[in-house]
Every structure is written in structure tokens, then in C-alpha cells.
Write a protein that holds these residues in place. Sequence first.
Motif, PDB file in Angstrom:
ATOM      1  N   TRP A 275     -12.671  -0.278  -9.693  1.00  0.00           N
ATOM      2  CA  TRP A 275     -11.829  -1.228 -10.421  1.00  0.00           C
ATOM      3  C   TRP A 275     -10.433  -0.648 -10.557  1.00  0.00           C
ATOM      4  CZ3 TRP A 275     -12.601  -6.114 -10.997  1.00  0.00           C
ATOM      5  CH2 TRP A 275     -13.901  -6.590 -10.880  1.00  0.00           C
ATOM      6  N   SER A 276      -9.555  -1.085  -9.705  1.00  0.00           N
ATOM      7  CA  SER A 276      -8.175  -0.626  -9.723  1.00  0.00           C
ATOM      8  C   SER A 276      -7.273  -1.810 -10.067  1.00  0.00           C
ATOM      9  CB  SER A 276      -7.791  -0.058  -8.350  1.00  0.00           C
ATOM     10  OG  SER A 276      -7.844  -1.088  -7.376  1.00  0.00           O
ATOM     11  N   LEU A 277      -6.036  -1.512 -10.349  1.00  0.00           N
ATOM     12  CA  LEU A 277      -5.058  -2.565 -10.622  1.00  0.00           C
ATOM     13  C   LEU A 277      -4.908  -3.476  -9.404  1.00  0.00           C
ATOM     14  CD1 LEU A 277      -3.086  -3.691 -12.683  1.00  0.00           C
ATOM     15  CD2 LEU A 277      -1.364  -2.121 -11.819  1.00  0.00           C
ATOM     16  N   ILE A 278      -4.960  -2.896  -8.220  1.00  0.00           N
ATOM     17  CA  ILE A 278      -4.835  -3.693  -6.998  1.00  0.00           C
ATOM     18  C   ILE A 278      -6.022  -4.641  -6.849  1.00  0.00           C
ATOM     19  CG2 ILE A 278      -4.788  -3.590  -4.471  1.00  0.00           C
ATOM     20  CD1 ILE A 278      -3.166  -1.013  -4.728  1.00  0.00           C
ATOM     21  N   LYS A 279      -7.217  -4.168  -7.167  1.00  0.00           N
ATOM     22  CA  LYS A 279      -8.395  -5.031  -7.066  1.00  0.00           C
ATOM     23  C   LYS A 279      -8.290  -6.192  -8.054  1.00  0.00           C
ATOM     24  CE  LYS A 279     -13.297  -4.837  -6.344  1.00  0.00           C
ATOM     25  NZ  LYS A 279     -14.427  -3.905  -6.227  1.00  0.00           N
ATOM     26  N   ILE A 280      -7.809  -5.925  -9.247  1.00  0.00           N
ATOM     27  CA  ILE A 280      -7.621  -6.989 -10.238  1.00  0.00           C
ATOM     28  C   ILE A 280      -6.593  -7.993  -9.723  1.00  0.00           C
ATOM     29  CG2 ILE A 280      -6.764  -7.499 -12.574  1.00  0.00           C
ATOM     30  CD1 ILE A 280      -8.062  -4.744 -13.373  1.00  0.00           C
ATOM     31  N   LEU A 281      -5.499  -7.500  -9.131  1.00  0.00           N
ATOM     32  CA  LEU A 281      -4.489  -8.381  -8.541  1.00  0.00           C
ATOM     33  C   LEU A 281      -5.109  -9.234  -7.434  1.00  0.00           C
ATOM     34  CD1 LEU A 281      -1.507  -9.251  -8.297  1.00  0.00           C
ATOM     35  CD2 LEU A 281      -1.205  -7.369  -6.674  1.00  0.00           C
ATOM     36  N   TRP A 282      -5.950  -8.652  -6.608  1.00  0.00           N
ATOM     37  CA  TRP A 282      -6.626  -9.374  -5.523  1.00  0.00           C
ATOM     38  C   TRP A 282      -7.480 -10.506  -6.109  1.00  0.00           C
ATOM     39  CZ3 TRP A 282      -3.413  -6.911  -3.013  1.00  0.00           C
ATOM     40  CH2 TRP A 282      -3.448  -6.734  -1.644  1.00  0.00           C
ATOM     41  N   LEU A 283      -8.188 -10.219  -7.195  1.00  0.00           N
ATOM     42  CA  LEU A 283      -9.028 -11.244  -7.821  1.00  0.00           C
ATOM     43  C   LEU A 283      -8.172 -12.352  -8.441  1.00  0.00           C
ATOM     44  CD1 LEU A 283     -11.773  -8.927  -9.348  1.00  0.00           C
ATOM     45  CD2 LEU A 283     -11.942 -10.364  -7.296  1.00  0.00           C
ATOM     46  N   VAL A 284      -7.018 -11.986  -8.981  1.00  0.00           N
ATOM     47  CA  VAL A 284      -6.082 -12.995  -9.500  1.00  0.00           C
ATOM     48  C   VAL A 284      -5.597 -13.869  -8.334  1.00  0.00           C
ATOM     49  CG1 VAL A 284      -3.776 -13.320 -10.521  1.00  0.00           C
ATOM     50  CG2 VAL A 284      -5.376 -11.682 -11.530  1.00  0.00           C
ATOM     51  N   PHE A 285      -5.257 -13.241  -7.213  1.00  0.00           N
ATOM     52  CA  PHE A 285      -4.850 -14.005  -6.025  1.00  0.00           C
ATOM     53  C   PHE A 285      -5.964 -14.960  -5.587  1.00  0.00           C
ATOM     54  CE2 PHE A 285      -1.650 -10.670  -4.251  1.00  0.00           C
ATOM     55  CZ  PHE A 285      -0.681 -11.140  -5.113  1.00  0.00           C
ATOM     56  N   ALA A 286      -7.201 -14.488  -5.606  1.00  0.00           N
ATOM     57  CA  ALA A 286      -8.324 -15.340  -5.199  1.00  0.00           C
ATOM     58  C   ALA A 286      -8.431 -16.552  -6.120  1.00  0.00           C
ATOM     59  CB  ALA A 286      -9.620 -14.540  -5.200  1.00  0.00           C
ATOM     60  N   CYS A 287      -8.294 -16.337  -7.418  1.00  0.00           N
ATOM     61  CA  CYS A 287      -8.350 -17.456  -8.374  1.00  0.00           C
ATOM     62  C   CYS A 287      -7.177 -18.417  -8.145  1.00  0.00           C
ATOM     63  CB  CYS A 287      -8.331 -16.936  -9.809  1.00  0.00           C
ATOM     64  SG  CYS A 287      -9.854 -16.072 -10.259  1.00  0.00           S
ATOM     65  N   MET A 288      -6.003 -17.864  -7.910  1.00  0.00           N
ATOM     66  CA  MET A 288      -4.837 -18.707  -7.636  1.00  0.00           C
ATOM     67  C   MET A 288      -5.022 -19.489  -6.340  1.00  0.00           C
ATOM     68  SD  MET A 288      -1.753 -16.143  -8.801  1.00  0.00           S
ATOM     69  CE  MET A 288      -0.438 -17.214  -8.264  1.00  0.00           C
ATOM     70  N   TYR A 289      -5.598 -18.855  -5.334  1.00  0.00           N
ATOM     71  CA  TYR A 289      -5.845 -19.510  -4.047  1.00  0.00           C
ATOM     72  C   TYR A 289      -6.787 -20.702  -4.246  1.00  0.00           C
ATOM     73  CZ  TYR A 289      -7.629 -20.335   0.638  1.00  0.00           C
ATOM     74  OH  TYR A 289      -8.009 -20.927   1.812  1.00  0.00           O
TER      75      TYR A 289
ATOM     76  N   VAL B 234     -12.195 -11.102   2.021  1.00  0.00           N
ATOM     77  CA  VAL B 234     -13.493 -10.445   2.200  1.00  0.00           C
ATOM     78  C   VAL B 234     -13.322  -9.147   2.987  1.00  0.00           C
ATOM     79  CG1 VAL B 234     -15.733 -10.677   3.369  1.00  0.00           C
ATOM     80  CG2 VAL B 234     -14.856 -12.547   1.962  1.00  0.00           C
ATOM     81  N   HIS B 235     -12.531  -9.187   4.059  1.00  0.00           N
ATOM     82  CA  HIS B 235     -12.262  -7.993   4.862  1.00  0.00           C
ATOM     83  C   HIS B 235     -11.705  -6.871   3.980  1.00  0.00           C
ATOM     84  CE1 HIS B 235     -10.640  -5.534   8.179  1.00  0.00           C
ATOM     85  NE2 HIS B 235      -9.482  -5.539   7.529  1.00  0.00           N
ATOM     86  N   SER B 236     -10.728  -7.199   3.151  1.00  0.00           N
ATOM     87  CA  SER B 236     -10.095  -6.168   2.327  1.00  0.00           C
ATOM     88  C   SER B 236     -11.028  -5.653   1.230  1.00  0.00           C
ATOM     89  CB  SER B 236      -8.787  -6.687   1.723  1.00  0.00           C
ATOM     90  OG  SER B 236      -9.031  -7.742   0.827  1.00  0.00           O
ATOM     91  N   LEU B 237     -11.869  -6.519   0.682  1.00  0.00           N
ATOM     92  CA  LEU B 237     -12.796  -6.064  -0.355  1.00  0.00           C
ATOM     93  C   LEU B 237     -13.822  -5.078   0.197  1.00  0.00           C
ATOM     94  CD1 LEU B 237     -13.647  -9.124  -2.627  1.00  0.00           C
ATOM     95  CD2 LEU B 237     -12.335  -7.091  -3.200  1.00  0.00           C
ATOM     96  N   PHE B 238     -14.292  -5.320   1.415  1.00  0.00           N
ATOM     97  CA  PHE B 238     -15.329  -4.460   1.971  1.00  0.00           C
ATOM     98  C   PHE B 238     -14.793  -3.236   2.701  1.00  0.00           C
ATOM     99  CE2 PHE B 238     -17.773  -8.258   1.155  1.00  0.00           C
ATOM    100  CZ  PHE B 238     -18.944  -7.726   0.634  1.00  0.00           C
ATOM    101  N   LEU B 239     -13.540  -3.283   3.177  1.00  0.00           N
ATOM    102  CA  LEU B 239     -12.999  -2.144   3.916  1.00  0.00           C
ATOM    103  C   LEU B 239     -11.837  -1.455   3.213  1.00  0.00           C
ATOM    104  CD1 LEU B 239     -12.943  -3.232   7.670  1.00  0.00           C
ATOM    105  CD2 LEU B 239     -14.556  -1.760   6.495  1.00  0.00           C
ATOM    106  N   GLY B 240     -11.182  -2.142   2.317  1.00  0.00           N
ATOM    107  CA  GLY B 240      -9.969  -1.602   1.715  1.00  0.00           C
ATOM    108  C   GLY B 240     -10.224  -0.438   0.783  1.00  0.00           C
ATOM    109  N   SER B 241      -9.761   0.729   1.179  1.00  0.00           N
ATOM    110  CA  SER B 241      -9.953   1.914   0.330  1.00  0.00           C
ATOM    111  C   SER B 241      -9.167   1.794  -0.970  1.00  0.00           C
ATOM    112  CB  SER B 241      -9.559   3.180   1.089  1.00  0.00           C
ATOM    113  OG  SER B 241      -8.221   3.094   1.547  1.00  0.00           O
ATOM    114  N   ASP B 242      -8.087   1.023  -0.962  1.00  0.00           N
ATOM    115  CA  ASP B 242      -7.304   0.835  -2.186  1.00  0.00           C
ATOM    116  C   ASP B 242      -7.993  -0.117  -3.159  1.00  0.00           C
ATOM    117  OD1 ASP B 242      -4.928   2.438  -1.626  1.00  0.00           O
ATOM    118  OD2 ASP B 242      -4.638   1.018   0.019  1.00  0.00           O
ATOM    119  N   LEU B 243      -9.020  -0.813  -2.706  1.00  0.00           N
ATOM    120  CA  LEU B 243      -9.731  -1.770  -3.549  1.00  0.00           C
ATOM    121  C   LEU B 243     -11.077  -1.246  -4.027  1.00  0.00           C
ATOM    122  CD1 LEU B 243      -8.934  -4.979  -1.492  1.00  0.00           C
ATOM    123  CD2 LEU B 243      -7.864  -4.242  -3.604  1.00  0.00           C
TER     124      LEU B 243
END
Length: 173
Positions: A146-160, A134-143
Motif C-alpha cells: 500500500w503506497s501513495l502511488i497505489k492509492i492514486l492508481w485506485l483513485v484513477f480507477a474510480c475516476m475512470y 491490471v498490468h501495472s497492478l500485477f507487475l508494477g514494483s512501485d505499486l
Amino acid sequence: KPAGKIKTRKFRVYLYTPGRYLALVGFVLIFIQYVLSSKIKLIEKHVGLDKLFIVHRKVGMLGTILIFFHPVSLFLYNGLDGYSLIWKGVGIAALIMLLGTVGAAIIYARLKLDYDTWKKRHRIGYAIFPLVFVHSLFLGSDLAGWSLIKILWLVFACMYVTIIIYKLWNMAR
């Protein structure tokens, strides 16, 4: 402008990008901790439980160090300016939990904790990922966007979530 101010501003710029990268790489390394400790039979079978926990310990330490220096770098860059204090607070809470979890793991023998008590306290670490996510989604400038990193983050969330369900299912059996 005074020469000292230009040098200071230039130095500060060198802190921002590394601060972002520390967070990105640290996040990935901390995420890997959930995979390594999930006792997935396929991974255990090919790597071995003893080697798996050695990697878990080393990768966890490296991830913690990177995550620790992320806010240090960004604080040196812009102090307390910018961004929401709420989301910074979520990040600080996650950092405190991470340091507590790792610290307890490092000194649990000195604390004379039995294994079951240590394991229960170590499980607090499962609250870290949602906070950091949540911290990275709301503050992360790299996220942003819709970037590749944001998609990776969402994949990580699903895996988690899958790992949590898997662990709960195994505990229930």
C-alpha cells in the motif's frame, strides 16, 4: 569479474529506474486523456473545446511516447527474464491498442475515414486503461503493498469508471 561485465551491469541499472518512471508518468498522461475527452462542462467552459482537443492531442502523444519507451527500457534492462508473461502480454496488448488508436488519430485524414467511423475506432482506446491498470497492478514494483502511488492508481480507477458512466449516460440521453 571481467571489466566489461561490470560496465554492462552498471549501464543496465540506469535503464530500470527510467523505465519505471516512463510507465508511471505515461500512465498518468494517458489517464488524463479520458478526462480531457469526457466533455465535462466545467472543463469545457473554462478552457474551450478547441484548446481542450489541442491539449488532448499533445498530451496523448507525449504519453504514448513515454509508454512506448517503457518496455523498450525494461527489455534492455532484463530481456525477457522475470515477471509473468501473462501480465507482460496484457501490457503488450495495451501498447498495441494505444499505438493503433494514436496512429489512426494521426493519419485518419489520410485514411479517408469519415468522422463517425474514426470516432468509433478511437473509442477502442477506452479498453486501454483497464488493461494498463491490471498490468501495472500485477507487475508494477512501485505499486507493491500500500503506497501513495497505489492509492492514486485506485483513485484513477474510480475516476475512470465515473467517466465511463458519465459518457454512457450522456450517450443515452
